[in-house]
Design an enzyme around this catalytic site. Sequence first.
Site, PDB file in Angstrom:
ATOM      1  N   TYR A  15      -6.939   7.577 -15.485  1.00 12.57           N
ATOM      2  CA  TYR A  15      -5.683   7.998 -14.873  1.00 12.57           C
ATOM      3  C   TYR A  15      -5.752   7.843 -13.350  1.00 12.57           C
ATOM      4  O   TYR A  15      -4.801   7.372 -12.712  1.00 12.57           O
ATOM      5  CB  TYR A  15      -5.368   9.454 -15.225  1.00 12.57           C
ATOM      6  CG  TYR A  15      -4.331  10.059 -14.310  1.00 12.57           C
ATOM      7  CD1 TYR A  15      -2.996   9.683 -14.391  1.00 12.57           C
ATOM      8  CD2 TYR A  15      -4.704  10.965 -13.312  1.00 12.57           C
ATOM      9  CE1 TYR A  15      -2.051  10.214 -13.521  1.00 12.57           C
ATOM     10  CE2 TYR A  15      -3.764  11.493 -12.443  1.00 12.57           C
ATOM     11  CZ  TYR A  15      -2.443  11.107 -12.556  1.00 12.57           C
ATOM     12  OH  TYR A  15      -1.523  11.614 -11.682  1.00 12.57           O
ATOM     13  N   TYR A  38      10.664  13.375  -5.119  1.00 11.41           N
ATOM     14  CA  TYR A  38      11.309  12.442  -6.029  1.00 11.41           C
ATOM     15  C   TYR A  38      12.746  12.924  -6.188  1.00 11.41           C
ATOM     16  O   TYR A  38      12.974  14.052  -6.629  1.00 11.41           O
ATOM     17  CB  TYR A  38      10.618  12.419  -7.395  1.00 11.41           C
ATOM     18  CG  TYR A  38       9.250  11.783  -7.397  1.00 11.41           C
ATOM     19  CD1 TYR A  38       9.062  10.489  -6.942  1.00 11.41           C
ATOM     20  CD2 TYR A  38       8.143  12.477  -7.882  1.00 11.41           C
ATOM     21  CE1 TYR A  38       7.805   9.906  -6.952  1.00 11.41           C
ATOM     22  CE2 TYR A  38       6.888  11.903  -7.903  1.00 11.41           C
ATOM     23  CZ  TYR A  38       6.726  10.617  -7.431  1.00 11.41           C
ATOM     24  OH  TYR A  38       5.482  10.035  -7.442  1.00 11.41           O
ATOM     25  N   HIS A  95       2.304   2.932  -3.864  1.00 10.40           N
ATOM     26  CA  HIS A  95       1.885   3.913  -4.870  1.00 10.40           C
ATOM     27  C   HIS A  95       0.466   3.622  -5.364  1.00 10.40           C
ATOM     28  O   HIS A  95       0.125   3.896  -6.517  1.00 10.40           O
ATOM     29  CB  HIS A  95       2.861   3.907  -6.054  1.00 10.40           C
ATOM     30  CG  HIS A  95       3.462   5.243  -6.365  1.00 10.40           C
ATOM     31  ND1 HIS A  95       4.676   5.654  -5.885  1.00 10.40           N
ATOM     32  CD2 HIS A  95       2.998   6.279  -7.107  1.00 10.40           C
ATOM     33  CE1 HIS A  95       4.955   6.871  -6.328  1.00 10.40           C
ATOM     34  NE2 HIS A  95       3.946   7.274  -7.066  1.00 10.40           N
ATOM     35  N   ASP A 149      -0.717   4.040   3.266  1.00 14.11           N
ATOM     36  CA  ASP A 149      -1.762   4.347   2.290  1.00 14.11           C
ATOM     37  C   ASP A 149      -1.937   3.147   1.372  1.00 14.11           C
ATOM     38  O   ASP A 149      -1.407   2.078   1.622  1.00 14.11           O
ATOM     39  CB  ASP A 149      -1.454   5.637   1.519  1.00 14.11           C
ATOM     40  CG  ASP A 149      -0.262   5.534   0.565  1.00 14.11           C
ATOM     41  OD1 ASP A 149       0.032   4.439   0.034  1.00 14.11           O
ATOM     42  OD2 ASP A 149       0.390   6.566   0.326  1.00 14.11           O
ATOM     43  N   GLY A 206      -5.284   1.640  -0.845  1.00 11.01           N
ATOM     44  CA  GLY A 206      -6.459   0.813  -0.579  1.00 11.01           C
ATOM     45  C   GLY A 206      -7.367   1.327   0.510  1.00 11.01           C
ATOM     46  O   GLY A 206      -8.381   0.696   0.813  1.00 11.01           O
ATOM     47  N   ARG A 266      -6.742   8.283  -4.090  1.00 12.62           N
ATOM     48  CA  ARG A 266      -7.858   8.276  -5.041  1.00 12.62           C
ATOM     49  C   ARG A 266      -9.138   8.875  -4.465  1.00 12.62           C
ATOM     50  O   ARG A 266      -9.821   9.637  -5.157  1.00 12.62           O
ATOM     51  CB  ARG A 266      -8.110   6.850  -5.536  1.00 12.62           C
ATOM     52  CG  ARG A 266      -7.018   6.317  -6.460  1.00 12.62           C
ATOM     53  CD  ARG A 266      -7.371   4.924  -6.961  1.00 12.62           C
ATOM     54  NE  ARG A 266      -6.400   4.405  -7.917  1.00 12.62           N
ATOM     55  CZ  ARG A 266      -5.360   3.635  -7.598  1.00 12.62           C
ATOM     56  NH1 ARG A 266      -5.156   3.289  -6.313  1.00 12.62           N
ATOM     57  NH2 ARG A 266      -4.516   3.209  -8.520  1.00 12.62           N
TER      58      ARG A 266
END
Length: 407
Positions: free
Chosen positions: A45, A149, A295, A326, A328, A350
Amino acid sequence: MRITEALDFVGLTRGRPAGRHAHLYTIADVHRAACRALPRSISDYIDGGADDEISVAANKRAFQELRWLPAALVPADSIDTSTSLAGEDWSMPVGLAPTGYTRMIHPAGEIAVSAAAAAAAAPYVLSTVATTTIEDVTVATRAPWSQLYVMRDRALTDDLIRRALDAGSPVLEIAIDTAVAGNRVRDRRNGLVIPPRMTPRTILGIAVKPRYWMGMLAGESIDFAQVKASDTAGSLPGGSIADITSGFDAALDDAEIARIRALWPRTLLLKGPLGPQDAARVRDLGVDGVHLSNHGGRQLDRAVAPIDLVAPVREAIGPDALVLVDSGVRSGGDIAFAIALGADAAFIGRPYLWALAAGGQEGVERVLAILKAELARTMALVGTTSIRSLKERGPQLIAQRRTLGGN
């Protein structure tokens, strides 16, 4: 701050650092620790992206293909990584991007992340699909920035905005890249659902990763606490991932952004893969800047890497608008490249989720310390002593520069 002080922050100038996470020296180390701690479906995930995951790989590769041309004979005995964003002072130009379902990664979830960010003096953005309410995060730590959102149910949307205002959130980021949910193939194959359900695969996972599952079972049940707290009309019955994403407004347009601008008196950003023309156009709607993001490769596959948008977007919207990026970001060197290209800050997603899985709040603090030390070292080696000078001299320090439409 002297460069040795920045490095001592993670113990890198005096041998092996102390603490439970002493073996974590890089973000790659943190990733490996997270994979050891998490069931495969949960690590998938975090790591997974949309479709063939081409964007996931391309986001990292775009940073890796940049090269420095350091300035010579620049004294670097004192490095200042501090900066200002949205009227507040921070220890470094690093933020923690919004991520959903955080208590699925670790029972302490968003509160642990927010506490780590506060300890490091770094901004944290709370997601609409957070598993902790903004009120609980604010009481436990401080008011986070808020990601929104836009929902088809406008009353629900407006209540999310009201609650962010009441909590004292200084920044609202409107996500504009979720007309539909991305095709996250790993999650579909793993049958990932929120809340987690007891299935034969889950039971097998308990045997393989007992510490993770015992922590989950001992904690409070997981749901989409943030958005559900505003869903007084019950427009999202069931509360599954599909229920929540089906409530997103696929008809989001300029008029809605203008309407939200009228409701939100503080810093307003649009978050998504905005090109220079769109970024310039939305400035006319009254937004204060952009958070460039695809994203993390989880929505549209083969989308342009956000770092490639920084320079042309900065040129299009001028020096005063806020530009964040953001997708990477994996090192302090990546952060330095983002600033040199014209961003005000780089955000991670992440990496802090991996850190949360590996060590809770202390793990997230460790990642932020690693990034700060790497950033300070990079600044010293390329010949800049402050974030301001890195931004001002950035174009001369980059030997190879990728731009939208370039080779």
